[in-house]
Design an enzyme around this catalytic site. Structure first.
Site, mmCIF file in Angstrom:
data_model
loop_
_atom_site.group_PDB
_atom_site.id
_atom_site.type_symbol
_atom_site.label_atom_id
_atom_site.label_comp_id
_atom_site.label_asym_id
_atom_site.label_seq_id
_atom_site.Cartn_x
_atom_site.Cartn_y
_atom_site.Cartn_z
ATOM 1 N N ASN A 15 0.823 -1.204 0.000
ATOM 2 C CA ASN A 15 0.000 0.000 0.000
ATOM 3 C C ASN A 15 0.858 1.255 0.000
ATOM 4 O O ASN A 15 0.496 2.271 -0.599
ATOM 5 C CB ASN A 15 -0.949 -0.004 1.201
ATOM 6 C CG ASN A 15 -2.245 -0.732 0.913
ATOM 7 O OD1 ASN A 15 -2.955 -0.407 -0.028
ATOM 8 N ND2 ASN A 15 -2.560 -1.741 1.716
ATOM 9 N N MET A 92 2.529 -2.881 12.265
ATOM 10 C CA MET A 92 2.124 -3.851 13.283
ATOM 11 C C MET A 92 2.570 -3.408 14.675
ATOM 12 O O MET A 92 3.407 -4.042 15.325
ATOM 13 C CB MET A 92 2.686 -5.229 12.944
ATOM 14 C CG MET A 92 2.320 -5.707 11.556
ATOM 15 S SD MET A 92 0.528 -5.744 11.255
ATOM 16 C CE MET A 92 0.073 -7.087 12.347
ATOM 17 N N ASN A 109 -5.724 4.541 8.391
ATOM 18 C CA ASN A 109 -5.357 3.124 8.314
ATOM 19 C C ASN A 109 -6.235 2.464 7.262
ATOM 20 O O ASN A 109 -7.304 2.973 6.925
ATOM 21 C CB ASN A 109 -5.557 2.430 9.663
ATOM 22 C CG ASN A 109 -5.069 0.988 9.646
ATOM 23 O OD1 ASN A 109 -3.994 0.689 9.119
ATOM 24 N ND2 ASN A 109 -5.844 0.079 10.209
ATOM 25 N N HIS A 111 -7.897 -1.416 6.217
ATOM 26 C CA HIS A 111 -8.171 -2.754 6.745
ATOM 27 C C HIS A 111 -8.882 -3.569 5.675
ATOM 28 O O HIS A 111 -9.811 -3.056 5.029
ATOM 29 C CB HIS A 111 -9.043 -2.659 7.996
ATOM 30 C CG HIS A 111 -9.329 -3.979 8.641
ATOM 31 N ND1 HIS A 111 -8.393 -4.669 9.376
ATOM 32 C CD2 HIS A 111 -10.460 -4.750 8.637
ATOM 33 C CE1 HIS A 111 -8.928 -5.796 9.820
ATOM 34 N NE2 HIS A 111 -10.174 -5.873 9.384
ATOM 35 N N ASP A 147 -9.151 -1.131 14.550
ATOM 36 C CA ASP A 147 -9.988 -1.265 13.358
ATOM 37 C C ASP A 147 -11.342 -0.599 13.544
ATOM 38 O O ASP A 147 -12.398 -1.144 13.183
ATOM 39 C CB ASP A 147 -10.171 -2.743 12.984
ATOM 40 C CG ASP A 147 -8.855 -3.415 12.631
ATOM 41 O OD1 ASP A 147 -7.961 -2.730 12.113
ATOM 42 O OD2 ASP A 147 -8.715 -4.622 12.897
#
Length: 217
Positions: A15, A92, A109, A111, A147
């Site tokens: 990404n 991470m 972020n 996901h 998340d």
């Protein structure tokens, strides 16, 4: 003036590469000025350097469970390069609530699921086990909960009857590479407004495109 962006990675940086490629366009409202990894062996570091992006390794392992100490070093690196926005690309490492609050509305972020469905680990496997017909990827603002956070953009793919988590992950990754740069463009261009727990797109972003699975002919 273009917004200055740092990308945080821990691995291959796929990404990250998509964001760097998109930001190379003259009309893109942000520039990638720094890539930081918490692992010295992250494959994305070489990719970033090859693209002429400054890199920095801040190993998290020596800090153990002292997240605040790690973040102090990280924040100093971000301040040094006058960073406006952060994009997490497979980073991470969990953040403290204090660090997240400092960057609220400025840290993204991505996901590989259609949040709020299937947060956490192995979301593609979760989707296959659940038998959903549509899955995808979500770009969201980072909040202390994992998340979660206001959703900026989502992209969807079909889930096939014979899918494995690996095959589904490949198709979702292709969507990730499309929506992450698009989401950053909106944010850096000042077209996103956060209202409570939701995002609004200034100027509208409506589309009549639909994805129905299985197809109805």
């Amino acid at each position: 003036m273009k917004r200055r962006v740092a990308i945080l990675i821990s691995g291959r940086g796929s990404n990250m590469a998509a964001l760097i490629e998109a930001a190379a366009a003259a009309d893109f409202p942000a520039e990638i000025v720094l890539v930081i990894s918490n692992r010295a062996d992250a494959g994305g570091l070489e990719k970033a350097a090859a693209s002429g992006i400054a890199t920095r390794v801040i190993e998290s392992k020596p800090f153990g469970k002292d997240r605040a100490a790690f973040e102090a070093v990280l924040q100093a690196a971000l301040d040094q390069r006058r960073i406006d926005l952060i994009c997490l690309g497979g980073f991470m490492r969990l953040f403290t609530a204090e660090f997240v609050q400092r960057w609220y509305g400025r840290m993204l972020n991505i996901h590989p699921s259609l949040l709020p469905s299937f947060p956490g680990l192995e979301p593609q496997a979760q989707a296959v086990r659940a038998g959903v017909r549509i899955s995808g990827a979500t770009v969201h603002f980072v909040i202390p909960e994992t998340d979660a956070g206001p959703i900026l953009m989502q992209g969807a793919v079909e889930v096939y009857d014979d899918d494995t988590p690996e095959r589904l992950a490949e198709r979702i990754l292709a969507i990730e590479h499309r929506i992450y740069p698009a989401a950053l463009r909106l944010l850096a261009g000042g077209r996103i407004r956060i209202e409570g727990n939701t995002c609004k797109t200034v100027g509208g972003s409506g589309s009549d495109a639909s994805l129905i699975s299985p197809g109805i002919g």
